[in-house]
Motif scaffolding. Structure first.
Motif, PDB file in Angstrom:
ATOM      1  N   TYR A   1      30.303  68.873  69.848  1.00 18.38           N
ATOM      2  CA  TYR A   1      31.407  68.946  68.888  1.00 18.38           C
ATOM      3  C   TYR A   1      31.607  70.381  68.421  1.00 18.38           C
ATOM      4  N   ASP A   2      32.852  70.816  68.434  1.00 14.63           N
ATOM      5  CA  ASP A   2      33.198  72.167  67.976  1.00 14.63           C
ATOM      6  C   ASP A   2      34.556  72.079  67.280  1.00 14.63           C
ATOM      7  N   PRO A   3      34.604  72.265  65.947  1.00 15.69           N
ATOM      8  CA  PRO A   3      35.876  72.128  65.230  1.00 15.69           C
ATOM      9  C   PRO A   3      36.914  73.178  65.632  1.00 15.69           C
ATOM     10  N   GLU A   4      36.500  74.267  66.267  1.00  8.81           N
ATOM     11  CA  GLU A   4      37.443  75.298  66.699  1.00  8.81           C
ATOM     12  C   GLU A   4      38.078  74.988  68.042  1.00  8.81           C
ATOM     13  N   ALA A   5      37.525  74.036  68.764  1.00  6.28           N
ATOM     14  CA  ALA A   5      38.027  73.746  70.109  1.00  6.28           C
ATOM     15  C   ALA A   5      39.397  73.077  70.052  1.00  6.28           C
ATOM     16  N   PHE A   6      40.267  73.445  70.974  1.00  6.61           N
ATOM     17  CA  PHE A   6      41.568  72.794  71.193  1.00  6.61           C
ATOM     18  C   PHE A   6      42.555  72.982  70.034  1.00  6.61           C
ATOM     19  N   GLN A   7      42.301  73.954  69.153  1.00  2.00           N
ATOM     20  CA  GLN A   7      43.193  74.150  68.013  1.00  2.00           C
ATOM     21  C   GLN A   7      44.363  75.056  68.395  1.00  2.00           C
TER      22      GLN A   7
ATOM     23  N   SER B   1      45.671  67.611  70.580  1.00  2.16           N
ATOM     24  CA  SER B   1      44.267  68.000  70.517  1.00  2.16           C
ATOM     25  C   SER B   1      43.353  66.837  70.178  1.00  2.16           C
ATOM     26  N   ASN B   2      43.860  65.829  69.442  1.00  2.00           N
ATOM     27  CA  ASN B   2      42.990  64.692  69.100  1.00  2.00           C
ATOM     28  C   ASN B   2      42.779  63.735  70.268  1.00  2.00           C
ATOM     29  N   THR B   3      43.409  64.033  71.406  1.00  2.71           N
ATOM     30  CA  THR B   3      43.122  63.268  72.624  1.00  2.71           C
ATOM     31  C   THR B   3      41.733  63.610  73.158  1.00  2.71           C
ATOM     32  N   MET B   4      41.264  64.807  72.854  1.00  2.00           N
ATOM     33  CA  MET B   4      40.005  65.274  73.426  1.00  2.00           C
ATOM     34  C   MET B   4      38.807  64.706  72.657  1.00  2.00           C
ATOM     35  N   ILE B   5      37.771  64.364  73.395  1.00  2.00           N
ATOM     36  CA  ILE B   5      36.553  63.785  72.833  1.00  2.00           C
ATOM     37  C   ILE B   5      35.361  64.465  73.508  1.00  2.00           C
ATOM     38  N   CYS B   6      34.216  64.476  72.838  1.00  2.00           N
ATOM     39  CA  CYS B   6      33.022  65.081  73.430  1.00  2.00           C
ATOM     40  C   CYS B   6      31.884  64.067  73.455  1.00  2.00           C
ATOM     41  N   LEU B   7      30.894  64.347  74.284  1.00  4.55           N
ATOM     42  CA  LEU B   7      29.776  63.421  74.445  1.00  4.55           C
ATOM     43  C   LEU B   7      28.953  63.320  73.159  1.00  4.55           C
ATOM     44  N   GLU B   8      28.792  64.409  72.433  1.00  3.78           N
ATOM     45  CA  GLU B   8      28.037  64.369  71.177  1.00  3.78           C
ATOM     46  C   GLU B   8      28.670  63.394  70.187  1.00  3.78           C
ATOM     47  N   THR B   9      29.997  63.411  70.089  1.00  3.99           N
ATOM     48  CA  THR B   9      30.684  62.492  69.177  1.00  3.99           C
ATOM     49  C   THR B   9      30.517  61.049  69.633  1.00  3.99           C
ATOM     50  N   LEU B  10      30.623  60.825  70.925  1.00  2.63           N
ATOM     51  CA  LEU B  10      30.495  59.467  71.459  1.00  2.63           C
ATOM     52  C   LEU B  10      29.108  58.881  71.204  1.00  2.63           C
ATOM     53  N   LEU B  11      28.077  59.707  71.368  1.00  2.00           N
ATOM     54  CA  LEU B  11      26.700  59.217  71.229  1.00  2.00           C
ATOM     55  C   LEU B  11      26.144  59.407  69.827  1.00  2.00           C
ATOM     56  N   ASP B  12      26.866  60.192  68.999  1.00  2.00           N
ATOM     57  CA  ASP B  12      26.433  60.498  67.637  1.00  2.00           C
ATOM     58  C   ASP B  12      25.050  61.133  67.632  1.00  2.00           C
ATOM     59  N   LYS B  13      24.833  62.062  68.556  1.00  2.00           N
ATOM     60  CA  LYS B  13      23.579  62.815  68.581  1.00  2.00           C
ATOM     61  C   LYS B  13      23.774  64.073  69.417  1.00  2.00           C
TER      62      LYS B  13
END
Length: 219
Positions: free
Chosen positions: A173-179, A188-200
């Motif tokens: 997760y990186d809040p600066e990504a895709f801005q 930009s809210n279409t994009m997701i990351c593995l950390e967010t999906l797994l919550d770790k």
């Protein structure tokens, strides 16, 4: 079949990585016996513009922008991603298949990412109908998807039937990504990351090792 030569470039400036890719393309174009290269790396924050980039794709991005020869639209790269550059001769048979045409190569690269995500319990798919920003109808969109959210972007170029560029997988997760942009034509809210999906937090080395094996087996 010989595996492609693996290279880990770590965190590297995008333009430097592109120059190094082109050097490897030239090496491969002069040696039909070479098995190719598989490069893993990540980049400092940058947006690259492919051949189909539209004016509305970038509207308030503050960082560097690099124009490139790959297909696709504007794409973000950043240190939160694992970027994969397979540099392969598409005329050479691989895995008991004939020479790969470009679409077949893209589907194989998507599948390697999908299989890797499945090892983390994530059910992803490759090219699938999706709605671009501002559109009502769906179009078939390259990439790796989890429902309506995108976890990996793909875009390649081909020179003398040798592919370069590749895939960017969102790991952390990186809040600066895709801005300030519409990545690949999506919000930009279409994009997701593995950390967010797994919550770790993600062990990058572990993920990279799994993906390396799957690319070697499938692409």
């Amino acid at each position: 079949m010989h595996k492609p030569e693996f290279q880990d470039w770590g965190l590297i400036d995008y333009q430097s990585a592109l120059d190094k890719q082109l050097e490897l393309v030239d090496i491969l174009s002069q040696n039909d016996d070479h098995s190719g290269f598989l490069v893993f790396c990540s980049h400092p924050h940058v947006v690259t513009t492919g051949r189909q980039t539209q004016p509305e794709d970038i509207f308030s991005w503050k960082g560097p922008i690099v124009e490139v020869s790959r297909g696709g639209r504007a794409t973000y790269h950043g240190p939160s991603q694992l970027v994969v550059y397979p540099i392969l001769n598409l005329k050479k048979p691989r895995h008991d298949r004939g020479a790969q045409e470009i679409r077949g190569y893209l589907r194989a690269l998507e599948k390697a990412i999908v299989v890797t995500l499945a090892e983390y319990g994530v059910n992803a798919i490759g090219k699938t109908p999706q709605k671009l920003a501002g559109q009502q109808s769906e179009t078939d969109e390259t990439g790796v998807w989890i429902g309506r959210q995108k976890i990996a972007s793909l875009g390649i170029a081909v020179k003398k039937w040798i592919c370069f560029h590749g895939a960017a997988i969102n790991l952390e997760y990186d809040p600066e990504a895709f801005q300030g942009m519409n990545p690949c034509g999506f919000t930009s809210n279409t994009m997701i990351c593995l950390e967010t999906l797994l919550d770790k937090k993600i062990d990058r080395s572990e993920f990279a090792n799994k993906l390396k094996k799957n690319i070697e087996d499938l692409v």
